[in-house]
Design a protein around this motif. Sequence first.
Motif, PDB file in Angstrom:
ATOM      1  N   SER A 183      28.129   1.373 -16.566  1.00 38.48           N
ATOM      2  CA  SER A 183      26.702   1.171 -16.285  1.00 38.48           C
ATOM      3  C   SER A 183      26.248  -0.230 -16.649  1.00 38.48           C
ATOM      4  N   ASN A 184      26.901  -0.844 -17.633  1.00 35.31           N
ATOM      5  CA  ASN A 184      26.531  -2.174 -18.102  1.00 35.31           C
ATOM      6  C   ASN A 184      27.784  -2.805 -18.699  1.00 35.31           C
ATOM      7  N   THR A 185      28.256  -3.908 -18.121  1.00 30.83           N
ATOM      8  CA  THR A 185      29.508  -4.518 -18.587  1.00 30.83           C
ATOM      9  C   THR A 185      29.404  -5.091 -19.998  1.00 30.83           C
ATOM     10  N   GLU A 186      28.189  -5.360 -20.462  1.00 34.60           N
ATOM     11  CA  GLU A 186      28.023  -5.862 -21.829  1.00 34.60           C
ATOM     12  C   GLU A 186      28.006  -4.727 -22.849  1.00 34.60           C
ATOM     13  N   ALA A 187      27.818  -3.499 -22.376  1.00 37.02           N
ATOM     14  CA  ALA A 187      27.674  -2.356 -23.275  1.00 37.02           C
ATOM     15  C   ALA A 187      28.999  -1.694 -23.625  1.00 37.02           C
ATOM     16  N   GLY A 188      30.004  -1.838 -22.760  1.00 37.34           N
ATOM     17  CA  GLY A 188      31.271  -1.184 -23.045  1.00 37.34           C
ATOM     18  C   GLY A 188      32.267  -1.358 -21.921  1.00 37.34           C
ATOM     19  N   TYR A 189      33.446  -0.774 -22.120  1.00 37.97           N
ATOM     20  CA  TYR A 189      34.513  -0.849 -21.125  1.00 37.97           C
ATOM     21  C   TYR A 189      35.272   0.477 -21.120  1.00 37.97           C
ATOM     22  N   ILE A 190      36.254   0.564 -20.243  1.00 39.15           N
ATOM     23  CA  ILE A 190      37.015   1.800 -20.085  1.00 39.15           C
ATOM     24  C   ILE A 190      38.489   1.518 -20.338  1.00 39.15           C
ATOM     25  N   ARG A 191      39.147   2.486 -20.971  1.00 41.73           N
ATOM     26  CA  ARG A 191      40.608   2.468 -21.126  1.00 41.73           C
ATOM     27  C   ARG A 191      41.158   3.591 -20.277  1.00 41.73           C
ATOM     28  N   ILE A 192      42.180   3.285 -19.469  1.00 40.99           N
ATOM     29  CA  ILE A 192      42.906   4.330 -18.759  1.00 40.99           C
ATOM     30  C   ILE A 192      44.358   4.239 -19.205  1.00 40.99           C
ATOM     31  N   ASN A 193      44.862   5.302 -19.784  1.00 46.19           N
ATOM     32  CA  ASN A 193      46.204   5.339 -20.381  1.00 46.19           C
ATOM     33  C   ASN A 193      46.371   4.169 -21.345  1.00 46.19           C
ATOM     34  N   THR A 194      47.222   3.193 -21.006  1.00 45.43           N
ATOM     35  CA  THR A 194      47.477   2.063 -21.900  1.00 45.43           C
ATOM     36  C   THR A 194      46.669   0.818 -21.538  1.00 45.43           C
ATOM     37  N   ILE A 195      45.832   0.907 -20.511  1.00 43.47           N
ATOM     38  CA  ILE A 195      45.119  -0.276 -20.013  1.00 43.47           C
ATOM     39  C   ILE A 195      43.689  -0.314 -20.531  1.00 43.47           C
ATOM     40  N   ASN A 196      43.335  -1.392 -21.223  1.00 41.36           N
ATOM     41  CA  ASN A 196      41.925  -1.684 -21.486  1.00 41.36           C
ATOM     42  C   ASN A 196      41.434  -2.469 -20.282  1.00 41.36           C
ATOM     43  N   ILE A 197      40.494  -1.914 -19.565  1.00 50.94           N
ATOM     44  CA  ILE A 197      40.022  -2.579 -18.351  1.00 50.94           C
ATOM     45  C   ILE A 197      38.998  -3.634 -18.745  1.00 50.94           C
ATOM     46  N   THR A 198      39.546  -4.777 -19.158  1.00 53.47           N
ATOM     47  CA  THR A 198      38.750  -5.935 -19.557  1.00 53.47           C
ATOM     48  C   THR A 198      39.402  -7.172 -18.946  1.00 53.47           C
ATOM     49  N   PRO A 199      38.653  -8.253 -18.790  1.00 53.46           N
ATOM     50  CA  PRO A 199      39.238  -9.471 -18.209  1.00 53.46           C
ATOM     51  C   PRO A 199      40.382 -10.058 -19.034  1.00 53.46           C
ATOM     52  N   ASP A 200      40.518  -9.665 -20.306  1.00 48.54           N
ATOM     53  CA  ASP A 200      41.607 -10.157 -21.154  1.00 48.54           C
ATOM     54  C   ASP A 200      42.945  -9.518 -20.822  1.00 48.54           C
ATOM     55  N   THR A 201      42.941  -8.413 -20.098  1.00 46.81           N
ATOM     56  CA  THR A 201      44.168  -7.704 -19.762  1.00 46.81           C
ATOM     57  C   THR A 201      44.819  -8.372 -18.550  1.00 46.81           C
ATOM     58  N   PRO A 202      46.109  -8.755 -18.649  1.00 50.16           N
ATOM     59  CA  PRO A 202      46.775  -9.382 -17.505  1.00 50.16           C
ATOM     60  C   PRO A 202      46.685  -8.504 -16.253  1.00 50.16           C
ATOM     61  N   GLY A 203      46.241  -9.106 -15.159  1.00 48.78           N
ATOM     62  CA  GLY A 203      46.141  -8.380 -13.892  1.00 48.78           C
ATOM     63  C   GLY A 203      44.803  -7.731 -13.646  1.00 48.78           C
ATOM     64  N   VAL A 204      43.916  -7.747 -14.631  1.00 46.81           N
ATOM     65  CA  VAL A 204      42.557  -7.223 -14.424  1.00 46.81           C
ATOM     66  C   VAL A 204      41.683  -8.419 -14.059  1.00 46.81           C
ATOM     67  N   PRO A 205      40.988  -8.342 -12.919  1.00 47.08           N
ATOM     68  CA  PRO A 205      40.210  -9.507 -12.471  1.00 47.08           C
ATOM     69  C   PRO A 205      39.041  -9.828 -13.400  1.00 47.08           C
ATOM     70  N   GLU A 206      38.587 -11.078 -13.339  1.00 47.57           N
ATOM     71  CA  GLU A 206      37.446 -11.533 -14.133  1.00 47.57           C
ATOM     72  C   GLU A 206      36.201 -10.706 -13.809  1.00 47.57           C
ATOM     73  N   ASP A 207      35.997 -10.442 -12.517  1.00 52.46           N
ATOM     74  CA  ASP A 207      34.900  -9.580 -12.065  1.00 52.46           C
ATOM     75  C   ASP A 207      35.446  -8.151 -12.108  1.00 52.46           C
ATOM     76  N   THR A 208      35.398  -7.554 -13.281  1.00 55.45           N
ATOM     77  CA  THR A 208      36.200  -6.379 -13.610  1.00 55.45           C
ATOM     78  C   THR A 208      35.810  -5.088 -12.904  1.00 55.45           C
ATOM     79  N   TYR A 209      34.530  -4.788 -12.864  1.00 50.93           N
ATOM     80  CA  TYR A 209      34.103  -3.471 -12.374  1.00 50.93           C
ATOM     81  C   TYR A 209      33.355  -3.570 -11.057  1.00 50.93           C
ATOM     82  N   PRO A 210      33.478  -2.571 -10.199  1.00 49.16           N
ATOM     83  CA  PRO A 210      34.349  -1.399 -10.340  1.00 49.16           C
ATOM     84  C   PRO A 210      35.820  -1.789 -10.215  1.00 49.16           C
TER      85      PRO A 210
END
Length: 194
Positions: free
Chosen positions: A82-109
């Motif tokens: 709902s708000n990228t500054e408020a939180g993020y999502i983890r799926i299995n071993t992936i933190n869906i954040t721009p710091d994760t290799p392969g996750v784009p800078e414009d992360t969501y959706p």
Amino acid sequence: DLINTTFRSDRLINMITQMKERLQPEMAQHINRWESPPTIRYWNSKIDIMIDFAQQRPFYQRQHIREHFDIESDINVTLDVSNTEAGYIRINTINITPDTPGVPEDTYPWTGIYFHNIPIEIEAIAEPGFVFSHWTGSINSDDAVLQLTPTGNIELTAHFTEQQAPESEIIHYWHFNTLSGTIVSVQTDYSAIT
């Protein structure tokens, strides 16, 4: 998880292209001196093979996994916040954040490809000053962690709200209205701790 992040085709192709651009100015001199590779054209053809491999590999990796484990099909998992500054999502071993290799800078959706009827774990993680509220989409839930065995595509949005500051209360109270002289200790007039 790695196919959806570290080994994404676009990420690998970008890395190959960057390395090619760094080496290209030196290749003519390298070939003149060492005669290997034999020509620039040959060198470019080998880079094209690596790019082709990076483009096709995720499809074949998933196909091999499905065949080996007799998995019916792939499914798409689309996650949003709902708000990228408020939180993020983890799926299995992936933190869906721009710091994760392969996750784009414009992360969501964010969308990942997973497998039909194979369990996944999804967690909403609030940033400091926020709390997880609820999920909407394919599943409506107030649980921050979801254990799912998907039989079809999933779309979920994690909602976060600002954390309310706790109400302050008096724990100890002192007043110094009637004190005089040298003070060694003072008893509290009021204490919430018994």
